[in-house]
Design a protein around this motif. Sequence first.
Motif, short mmCIF file in Angstrom:
data_model
loop_
_atom_site.label_atom_id
_atom_site.label_comp_id
_atom_site.label_asym_id
_atom_site.label_seq_id
_atom_site.Cartn_x
_atom_site.Cartn_y
_atom_site.Cartn_z
N THR B 62 67.24 59.02 41.21
CA THR B 62 68.53 59.13 41.89
C THR B 62 69.08 57.71 42.10
O THR B 62 68.31 56.74 42.07
CB THR B 62 68.36 59.83 43.23
OG1 THR B 62 67.22 59.28 43.89
CG2 THR B 62 68.14 61.32 43.04
N PRO B 63 70.39 57.55 42.33
CA PRO B 63 70.95 56.20 42.48
C PRO B 63 70.29 55.40 43.60
O PRO B 63 70.12 54.19 43.48
CB PRO B 63 72.43 56.46 42.78
CG PRO B 63 72.70 57.81 42.21
CD PRO B 63 71.43 58.59 42.32
N ASP B 64 69.91 56.07 44.67
CA ASP B 64 69.28 55.31 45.74
C ASP B 64 67.76 55.49 45.82
O ASP B 64 67.16 55.28 46.86
CB ASP B 64 69.94 55.64 47.10
CG ASP B 64 70.02 57.14 47.33
OD1 ASP B 64 69.72 57.90 46.38
OD2 ASP B 64 70.35 57.55 48.46
N TYR B 65 67.18 55.91 44.70
CA TYR B 65 65.72 55.95 44.63
C TYR B 65 65.19 54.55 44.86
O TYR B 65 65.80 53.60 44.37
CB TYR B 65 65.27 56.49 43.26
CG TYR B 65 63.81 56.37 42.97
CD1 TYR B 65 62.91 57.32 43.46
CD2 TYR B 65 63.29 55.32 42.22
CE1 TYR B 65 61.55 57.22 43.20
CE2 TYR B 65 61.94 55.21 41.95
CZ TYR B 65 61.06 56.16 42.45
OH TYR B 65 59.72 56.06 42.19
N SER B 69 64.38 61.08 47.19
CA SER B 69 63.40 61.56 46.22
C SER B 69 64.02 61.71 44.84
O SER B 69 65.17 62.12 44.72
CB SER B 69 62.85 62.92 46.65
OG SER B 69 62.13 62.79 47.84
N PRO B 70 63.26 61.37 43.80
CA PRO B 70 63.77 61.63 42.44
C PRO B 70 63.66 63.12 42.13
O PRO B 70 63.01 63.86 42.85
CB PRO B 70 62.80 60.83 41.57
CG PRO B 70 61.52 60.84 42.33
CD PRO B 70 61.90 60.83 43.79
N LYS B 95 54.10 65.48 47.88
CA LYS B 95 53.95 64.05 47.57
C LYS B 95 55.29 63.32 47.66
O LYS B 95 55.37 62.21 48.18
CB LYS B 95 53.34 63.92 46.16
CG LYS B 95 53.11 62.51 45.66
CD LYS B 95 52.07 61.77 46.46
CE LYS B 95 50.65 62.16 46.10
NZ LYS B 95 49.62 61.45 46.92
N LEU B 96 56.35 63.97 47.18
CA LEU B 96 57.68 63.34 47.23
C LEU B 96 58.09 63.10 48.68
O LEU B 96 58.66 62.04 49.01
CB LEU B 96 58.72 64.24 46.53
CG LEU B 96 58.61 64.34 45.01
CD1 LEU B 96 59.63 65.33 44.46
CD2 LEU B 96 58.78 62.98 44.35
N LEU B 97 57.79 64.04 49.54
CA LEU B 97 58.11 63.87 50.96
C LEU B 97 57.30 62.73 51.56
O LEU B 97 57.83 61.86 52.24
CB LEU B 97 57.83 65.17 51.74
CG LEU B 97 58.80 66.32 51.49
CD1 LEU B 97 58.36 67.57 52.25
CD2 LEU B 97 60.22 65.93 51.89
#
Lengths: 151, 337
Positions: B62-65, B69-70, B95-97
């Motif tokens: 994502t732009p602000d990764y 989260s992607p 895991k993303l969280l």
Amino acid sequence: MAALPRRIIKETQRLMQEPVPGISAVPSETNARYFHVIVTGPEDSPFEGGLFKLELFLPEDYPMSAPKVRFITKIYHPNIDRLGRICLDILKDKWSPALQIRTVLLSIQALLSAPNPDDPLANDVAELWKVNEGEAIRNAKEWTRRYAMDN
Amino acid sequence: MSATVDERVTDEVEALEAILMDDVVIKRVNDVPEIIETVVHPSTGDDVDQQFVCITLEVKLTPDYPDSSPEVNLRNPRGLDDQLLSTINSQIKQKLLDCLGQPVVFELIELIRDNLTESNLPSGQCVICLYGFVDGDVFIKTQCYHHFHSHCLANHLIAGKKYYQEELEKLPNWQQMQAPPYQQTCPVCRCPVSCDVDVLKTAPPPVDSVTAPPFCLTAELKALQIKMAALLAKQVAKGGVVGVGDTGPPPLTITSPSDHDNEATNGSSSVAQEGAKSDAIGASTDGASRDAAGEAAPGDPHPQQRRPPPPSAAPLAPARPTTLYPFYPLPTLRCHS
């Protein structure tokens, strides 16, 4: 005749336990490789409302070679000829043992939804389908009503 | 769009490329990394032959990764069943969280690899025989990561080559010269494969497929048969069956209902068996044409093996002289080729 391969038994059982909507296939009383089939005409196709009878035979070397399938009920379709034979690649050179009776019949049902007059088996039907699609569809509906409706 | 990339992302991508090298694909738009893609295998040291499962991991940044989260997708699972996939997917979500605000791709790869290493055996069934892989089975993994019993795949490859030869011989000479050479293909994805059939065919048949219980018709099947027969009788009566009525093609063989009756009544069980046998052989050789004419008639495909029907339940018997056609009288129906 050799014992019926378990794959055929397994497929038959699954066809009964988890039937495909709009398709029934029942083995013959005398030959478990020969299936009586009914495919209902797909919605929004000229074959809607029709019950089409087909016969399906699993050759000796099935699933290494494709089932033999043909329409018994008359049908007006550019890829199905007057003998009920079906022009479908997976029944010929695109056959794969990963396909099954159910996937073959689903493909045939899909062929009813999407006639392909550019790859014809019934030349006169295909010709009309290309030149005057409206009339071809009217014919298909009429044949369905006349031959395939259960009334 | 200016190409200012978060330093955490640049570092992560550099590290991925340095470690995974050719095994990772970074898709960039204006030099900004957007998609990271890699195929994850189980850990088996360097022994690639012992890797039986794999999956493609796709991470869309994502732009602000990494502050958000992607988007993570798992594609082309091989040898993994749905249950394991959903386990992996829910672990990824967690895991993303947990990793919000820090680079996560390595963590994801590790998580997936651990799962694959634990389940590094093909689950599911061999699509050729529809039986699973059990102790004592000999199986093979193709280059495209599909699994078959070696015995089953050998049969497929032998049949495929035979079909190719038969089709080739039907072509005129000049076309035979131009025809592409035979290529083995995977039954599942049709990818080219190259297997030594002579080795494969030495494998024993799948353990589960050896003992076949006898097939028997259930009451449910019999009820369906009667329903179908009734429908067919109706359609025959209306002239809606191929070969019945004036729109049918010219007859090849004419027989009469009385012939059927005689054959049926005389047919002892051994005759019925013979009939079944010759049917199978006739139908499997596509070009048998006229000799096979008796084997498929509209509505009465196997007259030789019909038992005398009870008087009340004979809807399949045609009401008048029937034209018999071979099942597939023409040797070739080449389409979509």
